[in-house]
Design an enzyme around this catalytic site. Structure first.
Site, PDB file in Angstrom:
ATOM      1  N   ASP A 175       0.777  -1.247   0.000  1.00  0.00           N
ATOM      2  CA  ASP A 175       0.000   0.000   0.000  1.00  0.00           C
ATOM      3  C   ASP A 175       0.812   1.302   0.000  1.00  0.00           C
ATOM      4  OD1 ASP A 175      -1.471  -2.168   0.895  1.00  0.00           O
ATOM      5  OD2 ASP A 175      -2.142  -1.216   2.745  1.00  0.00           O
ATOM      6  N   ARG A 230      -7.330  -1.144  11.855  1.00  0.00           N
ATOM      7  CA  ARG A 230      -6.132  -0.597  11.195  1.00  0.00           C
ATOM      8  C   ARG A 230      -6.414   0.418  10.086  1.00  0.00           C
ATOM      9  NH1 ARG A 230      -6.418  -6.053   9.937  1.00  0.00           N
ATOM     10  NH2 ARG A 230      -6.939  -6.529   7.761  1.00  0.00           N
ATOM     11  N   ASP A 231      -5.294   0.984   9.617  1.00  0.00           N
ATOM     12  CA  ASP A 231      -5.215   1.838   8.434  1.00  0.00           C
ATOM     13  C   ASP A 231      -5.874   3.212   8.625  1.00  0.00           C
ATOM     14  OD1 ASP A 231      -4.101  -0.501   7.494  1.00  0.00           O
ATOM     15  OD2 ASP A 231      -5.817  -1.074   6.276  1.00  0.00           O
ATOM     16  N   GLU A 244     -10.306  -2.522   4.451  1.00  0.00           N
ATOM     17  CA  GLU A 244      -8.974  -2.000   4.724  1.00  0.00           C
ATOM     18  C   GLU A 244      -8.834  -0.613   4.091  1.00  0.00           C
ATOM     19  OE1 GLU A 244      -6.324  -6.032   5.170  1.00  0.00           O
ATOM     20  OE2 GLU A 244      -6.497  -5.269   3.147  1.00  0.00           O
TER      21      GLU A 244
END
Ligand code: FRU
Length: 492
Positions: free
Chosen positions: A22, A145-146, A198
């Protein structure tokens, strides 16, 4: 890094060596430098030992590899995806004497826990110190997350979108100082696709209304993996409105950013003027095969998309649509290889074996359409007889791309490596345009200035060096032109 391998893209970013996924933390600084960080395993050709790799560029084509910007604090943890902001007003207190302080907000992953941390940079984003008060957000989850952070001027607060990955929920948090975060709302869908959410992004984009006037709307972009309709991973988005605490989608439709399957975890740059088209960069791969693609022979895996300039348009019946335009390629123009224009039927072949980068740009414009008819075909060929092709039927609006006839490098095969992709995009009005960039192992397609787009990787045994463009039966008064440019390597 050695960027001379025959599979290495020459105008796209790829890591100096080993494995990349990413894009992270992207921002534009006050001096006009674009910063790209990325999920980087500096020790292996598959994911693991994640850090934030870093590169900088003035033009989004010529990148300078920088030292790794953020390492995990110990061997048992990894620095996962996240974002970065410039804290001009020193809301965090880290930057009493400067206006170019950068704060990175990322996930620290450890075997049974994912928490959000921050790190700050006093030197404009080259080196970072972990905040001693970490974590800044811990909900005792291993699937959290993220974080992507934006500044919401109307409420004077930082806003974070973050994924409760396996719950298929996006959390929205707010903060005055990037250190203390308050939960504001959750976004979820009854008909959610995929088995994990995500890399969410929330961004305000310029909107062109049906009557041609312009305003602003938000999109919430969510990457899903696995469980994409074509297998593995893909990016979805919801247009809508955001009031500082709640995102309200404009309808219940699930839209995709791409009609192929090599588009994941894209991120929008922080720090661009608020009323302009917003730039993004996307990981051009798919978790279904990213860790087995044959570029390991050259010591690296995965590339980023070109930067895209994003806006929205109101189509009326089909609601708000994301428009992803190709950025200006002039920084990498080398030579014009063909420039033909005619009416009704066109056929032209270009031998671009002398273009050492192997990268070319094709722009086809069809004008004066009254009743859409006829077809357009493109074929990129190699000396071994392998080919990459695309085509369009004007009457039905069917567009396709095909990577199934490439003679694969080193007998690469993967069950998930879908060969053909289709979409339906009907001619609107009297003109239709196709832009395509081929860069050794990447094809990017933009229909009608980015109203429909595809990103596709392919791994040819022999480099592609010929292009045939043909159009047939468009109609007597219909104009068609094709221009082909050779591009110059940004890495040579
Ligand atoms: C998406 C992702 C993120 C995570 C990162 C780890 O591709 O799985 O959710 O933060 O990659 O490298």
């Amino acid at each position: 890094g050695n960027y001379s391998g025959q599979l290495r893209p020459q105008i796209h970013f790829s890591p100096p060596k080993e494995f990349m996924n990413d894009p992270n933390g992207m921002f534009l600084d006050a001096e006009g430098t674009y910063h790209l960080y990325y999920q980087y395993n500096p020790t292996n050709l598959v994911g693991g030992n994640q850090t934030w790799g870093h590169a900088t560029s003035k033009d989004l084509f010529h990148w300078i590899n920088q030292p790794i910007a953020i390492h995990p604090p110990n061997n048992n943890s990894q620095v996962y995806s996240g974002s970065a902001v410039i804290d001009v007003n020193n809301t965090s207190g880290f930057f009493p004497n400067q206006t170019n302080g950068v704060v990175a907000i990322y996930t620290l992953n450890s075997p049974n826990l994912e928490v959000q941390e921050i790190a700050y940079s006093l030197d404009g984003g080259y080196t970072f110190e972990r905040y001693e008060g970490n974590p800044v957000l811990d909900v005792h989850s291993s699937q959290f997350r993220d974080p992507k952070v934006l500044w919401h001027a109307e409420t004077g607060k930082w806003v974070m979108v973050v994924a409760y990955a396996t719950d298929l929920v996006i959390g929205i948090y707010t903060s005055p100082n990037l250190k203390d975060w308050t939960h504001a709302s959750n976004f979820s869908r009854a008909n959610a696709l995929g088995s994990q959410y995500e890399c969410p992004n929330l961004v305000a984009l310029p909107l062109i209304n049906v009557d041609g006037s312009s305003s602003t709307a938000y999109i919430l972009q969510i990457s899903i993996n696995p469980g994409a309709p074509l297998g593995g991973s893909i990016t979805t988005y919801f247009p809508g409105s955001f009031n500082g605490t709640h995102f309200t989608p404009s309808d219940s439709e699930i839209r995709f950013t791409d009609f192929a399957k090599d588009n994941y975890a894209g991120q929008f740059f922080y720090g661009l003027p608020a009323d302009e088209k917003q730039l993004s960069i996307i990981w051009a791969n798919n978790w279904q095969y990213a860790e087995s693609v044959p570029t390991d022979e050259e010591g690296w895996r995965s590339a980023m998309s070109l930067a895209k300039a994003n806006s929205l348009r109101d189509t009326g019946d089909a609601g708000y649509q994301l428009v992803q335009e190709l950025v200006d390629l002039r920084p990498v123009y080398n030579s014009t290889l063909a420039n033909v224009s005619t009416s009704d039927n066109l056929s032209t072949s270009v031998d671009y074996s002398s273009v050492t980068s192997g990268a070319v740009y094709l722009d086809v414009n069809i004008t004066n359409i009254v009743t859409p008819a006829g077809s357009l075909n493109l074929t990129f060929t190699s000396t071994s007889g392998g080919s990459l092709s695309a085509g369009y039927l004007l009457s039905s609006g069917e567009f396709w791309i095909n990577r199934g006839n490439i003679h694969e490098f080193a007998n690469f095969s993967n069950d998930g490596f879908t060969e053909t992709f289709n979409t339906t995009y009907c001619v609107e009005g009297s003109v239709w345009r196709l832009q395509a960039v081929v860069d050794r192992t990447l094809l990017e397609v933009f229909i009608d200035r980015g109203k429909s787009t595809a990103t596709m990787v392919f791994y040819p045994a022999d480099k592609l060096d010929g292009l045939t463009v043909s159009a047939e039966g468009l109609g007597q008064d219909v104009g068609v032109s094709a221009t082909v440019w050779g591009l110059k390597s940004a890495w040579a």
